[in-house]
Structures are given as C-alpha cells and as structure tokens.
Design an enzyme around this catalytic site. Structure first.
Site, short mmCIF file in Angstrom:
data_model
loop_
_atom_site.label_atom_id
_atom_site.label_comp_id
_atom_site.label_asym_id
_atom_site.label_seq_id
_atom_site.Cartn_x
_atom_site.Cartn_y
_atom_site.Cartn_z
N CYS A 156 9.46 1.30 -1.14
CA CYS A 156 8.33 0.16 -1.24
C CYS A 156 8.44 -0.53 -2.85
O CYS A 156 7.82 -1.40 -3.08
CB CYS A 156 7.03 0.49 -1.16
SG CYS A 156 6.87 1.08 0.80
N HIS A 296 0.42 -2.73 -6.90
CA HIS A 296 0.66 -2.19 -5.73
C HIS A 296 -0.26 -2.08 -4.71
O HIS A 296 -0.18 -2.67 -3.51
CB HIS A 296 1.53 -0.84 -5.95
CG HIS A 296 2.28 -0.27 -4.65
ND1 HIS A 296 3.29 -1.28 -4.41
CD2 HIS A 296 2.40 0.61 -3.95
CE1 HIS A 296 3.93 -0.68 -3.31
NE2 HIS A 296 3.17 0.55 -3.14
N GLU A 307 -2.81 4.75 -8.78
CA GLU A 307 -2.34 3.58 -9.41
C GLU A 307 -3.33 3.19 -10.54
O GLU A 307 -3.20 2.78 -11.60
CB GLU A 307 -2.17 2.23 -8.60
CG GLU A 307 -1.76 1.25 -9.21
CD GLU A 307 -1.49 0.05 -8.17
OE1 GLU A 307 -1.05 -1.17 -8.76
OE2 GLU A 307 -1.72 0.11 -7.05
N LYS A 325 -1.93 -7.45 -0.70
CA LYS A 325 -1.85 -6.61 0.39
C LYS A 325 -3.21 -6.60 1.18
O LYS A 325 -2.98 -6.37 2.45
CB LYS A 325 -1.19 -5.31 0.06
CG LYS A 325 0.26 -5.01 -0.30
CD LYS A 325 0.44 -3.62 -0.62
CE LYS A 325 2.12 -3.66 -1.25
NZ LYS A 325 2.18 -3.91 -2.67
N HIS A 330 1.03 -4.57 4.18
CA HIS A 330 2.04 -3.96 3.40
C HIS A 330 3.53 -4.08 3.90
O HIS A 330 3.73 -3.45 4.89
CB HIS A 330 1.63 -2.41 3.05
CG HIS A 330 2.61 -1.46 2.33
ND1 HIS A 330 3.59 -2.28 1.28
CD2 HIS A 330 2.61 -0.26 1.51
CE1 HIS A 330 4.17 -1.26 0.78
NE2 HIS A 330 3.54 -0.21 0.77
N PHE A 388 7.83 5.64 -1.70
CA PHE A 388 8.16 7.18 -1.33
C PHE A 388 9.58 7.70 -2.12
O PHE A 388 10.41 6.84 -2.29
CB PHE A 388 8.42 7.32 0.24
CG PHE A 388 7.08 7.14 1.13
CD1 PHE A 388 6.04 7.30 0.44
CD2 PHE A 388 7.21 7.07 2.32
CE1 PHE A 388 4.62 7.06 1.00
CE2 PHE A 388 5.89 7.02 3.00
CZ PHE A 388 4.88 7.34 2.45
#
Length: 401
Positions: A156, A296, A307, A325, A330, A388
């Site tokens: 991502c 994010h 975050e 998002k 996402h 990830f």
C-alpha cells in the site's frame, strides 16, 4: 530536492470521480464512494465484508479493455488526463519520447484476471494482463514514453514510492518528464476474502458510507477500493522552458522499513517516524514548516494508532490531518498516488480536504483531524503511506508560487 521537480499535471479515476476535478469536488462535498459490492456476489463468495468503493472508468479510454487488465486500464485513463492537464500531446513532434519515463506502482496487479483464469483454458494474453508492471508499461506504450520505466510493488506504499522513484529519475537527470502514480483493481472474491480473513475490513454492511472512520474511536477496519492516481512530474527547468505554471513542487521524500513483522506495526512507530524525518530532511524543512498531513488513515484500529504515534513523535505540534480513505476507501497501491494528487490540488486551491465519519475522537489517535473543508494557505504538506511487509513512504509537496 529543492525546486528541481514540479507537478504540472494530475489525473485520477476513483470511487468518487472519473477525473481529478470530479474527485476533488466530491471530497470537498464529502460524497462517499462506498456501497454494496456489485462486481460479484459477496454472499455467494462467503465474504463477511460485503461493501466496497468501486470506481467507474471514463466512457472512452485509450486502450482495448479486452487486452489489458482492469488495473492497467485505470492507470492509462488517469495518465491520459494528467498528460493532457500538463499541456502535452504525445503526437506532437516536440514530445521528446526518450526523455519521458513512467513510474506506476501497484500492490497486487491483475488479481481479478488471475482469479478469472483459474480452471479455464489459459489465454495467450493472460500473463500480460496481470503482471504488476503492466500498468506502467501500458502507460509507456500508449503515450510513447521511452525513458525510464519503473513499477513499484511495495504493497500500500506503492503509489508514494512510485512518485518518489520518478522524482529521483528527474533529479538524477535520466529524464525530463515522468508520468508517475499508482493503480489497483482488486475487487474479486479472493481479493476481498483475503483481507476478510485477516479481519482487516469493516463489516458495517448496513452503513457503507459510514463504514470507513479513520482515527475515530469506533473504526472497525477499512473499506476496500479501486482506482488510479497519476501525476506528471517535470524538472523545473523543463517546465519553465515550456512556460507552464506548476501545480506544486516535489520537495523531498523518505522511505524506511520496520523490519519487524509482515502485517503488525512495531511499538513506538519508529519506522514510520524515521521515514517522515527522512522526507523532511530531504526537503530541507523543519517539522514546523509542514502545514498539512495527508494521512495513510486506513480506518484499522492498530494502523491508525500506529500512524498517530508516528506523527506525534515527528511533530511537536501535529499539523491538520486529513484521511481521504474515509470517502474513497482503501485503494491499496493506488492510494498514495491518489492522495498525492489530492495533496497537490489542496496546495494549489488553498483548501484542506475533510475526513468523513470522524465523530468520536480516540485518545490513542490524538491528532487534529479535519472534519470539514478548511481554507488555508498551504506552503508545504506531507503525504504518508505504509504497507504490508513493514514498508513506509512519505513525499513532501510544496507550493510552487
């Protein structure tokens, strides 16, 4: 990087709009792209989460959809808009193809194409519809870009990393123009069920538009989405020679690895904090110079806390934070690119876009979330991404005025 790299065009195909302007307007109006999944039957597929943010391609795209993967088609459509927005025409003799490169990332590539082929006769086109570099390659083919050709596949963070890779090519003198961004089209039974199995997705199936709640105390996972965002980057000298007014400037970028766990962020958010600090250092900016954070902000319980910790350890006073998002869902490898497009527009328009569904502040996410659009003169903003594998990315954009 200083004044060396500028943004001269943007394009987007997102769950809230078929273009960058349409996406921008929808975000300011807080129009969500979330609804029940229509691309397949989620009940028949055994999905717990039955909601998604689906994107719609423009009525006309430069490629034959029977010959390319859906994620590549998104990328080409967004690139076409961005190239036009930058004032280029690849058919013009002045289009210096060997000095134009592409850098388009994707977390997964053509998963629906892989899934559709299982058990069937394999088409000769199969491989060239799913490889994760095919979005970048199709952009280069369709627009005669013969310079550097790159494709970040860093989960991502791929969209942000692709923009950073493009900026580096320009900084090093290997190109004059780079078409950069990210694209994703993962809406398939296995794509949704995979994140379902990890308990990463929201299960607010009766309230799709209210399901994505970044930094909110009642968040329960992200809403999966699809789409693409693309930026045309140029050296400042090349843009000046063309007489073009930049939208924004790419001031710097940072990358880091957590090196802890494939999916679980480390305590203390040291990796993401280090990434942010590297981006600021590359931009030669101190933390107080940042006016806005494009987060994010996935709406996962642990991810948002992680975050927020990184932001609060980077900034003595965290700047206003937006998590788009909450409206687009996402979009995985496309997300950082879409959010870079939005951040560039925020700087140009002097408006901080909102975060939807932020109703109950969470003490472990103590950052100043912007719930409604806000006028602000933005001199510098940072776009944050994580993926990830413990990979992190951040890009700093500055006003070009």
């Amino acid at each position: 990087m200083g004044a060396g790299v500028v943004v001269t065009g943007v394009g987007a195909v997102t769950p809230v709009g078929r273009s960058a302007p349409a996406t921008w307007d929808a975000l300011l109006d807080k129009r969500s792209g979330a609804s029940s999944i229509s691309r397949f039957d989620p009940d028949a597929a055994g999905c717990r989460s039955r909601i998604a943010c689906e994107a719609t391609l423009p009525e006309e795209t430069p490629v034959d959809s029977t010959k390319v993967g859906r994620y590549a088609e998104f990328a080409v459509a967004a690139a076409s808009e961005a190239i036009d927005d930058a004032g280029f025409d690849p058919r013009d003799p002045d289009w210096d193809a060997p000095r134009v490169g592409t850098s388009v990332g994707s977390a997964i590539g053509g998963l629906p194409e892989i899934e559709a082929t299982v058990g069937d006769r394999v088409s000769p086109r199969f491989v060239v519809t799913y490889l994760s570099n095919l979005a970048s390659s199709q952009v280069s083919i369709q627009f005669d870009a013969r310079g550097p050709n790159r494709a970040a596949s860093t989960a991502c963070a791929a969209g942000v990393h692709a923009v950073a890779d493009a900026a580096r090519e320009l900084r090093c003198g290997r190109a004059d123009v780079m078409v950069a961004g990210g694209s994703e089209a993962i809406l398939s039974p296995h794509g949704v069920r995979g994140f379902d199995a990890m308990r990463a997705l929201s299960t607010r199936n009766d309230d799709p538009e209210g399901a994505s709640r970044p930094f909110d105390a009642d968040r329960d996972g992200f809403v999966i989405g699809e789409g693409a965002g693309v930026l045309v980057l140029e050296t400042a000298a090349h843009a000046a020679e063309r007489g073009v007014d930049p939208i924004a400037r790419i001031a710097g970028f940072g990358r880091s690895a957590d090196a802890v766990h494939p999916t679980r962020p480390p305590e203390g958010a040291e990796g993401l904090r280090r990434c942010l600090e590297r981006a600021l250092d590359d931009a030669s900016l101190a933390p107080p110079a940042i006016d806005h954070v494009s987060a994010h902000g996935t709406s996962t319980p642990r991810g948002d806390e992680h975050e927020a910790t990184a932001l609060n350890r980077t900034f003595d006073e965290c700047p206003p934070v937006t998590a788009t998002k909450s409206l687009t869902g996402h979009t995985l490898g496309a997300s950082g690119a879409i959010e870079s497009v939005v951040t560039a527009l925020a700087i140009r328009e002097g408006t901080v876009p909102p975060t939807a569904n932020y109703r109950t502040p969470d003490p472990v996410c103590d950052v100043p979330v912007v719930a409604d659009p806000r006028d602000a003169e933005l001199e510098a903003a940072v776009n944050v991404a994580a993926g990830f594998g413990g990979t992190n990315g951040a890009v700093v954009l500055e006003a070009a005025r």
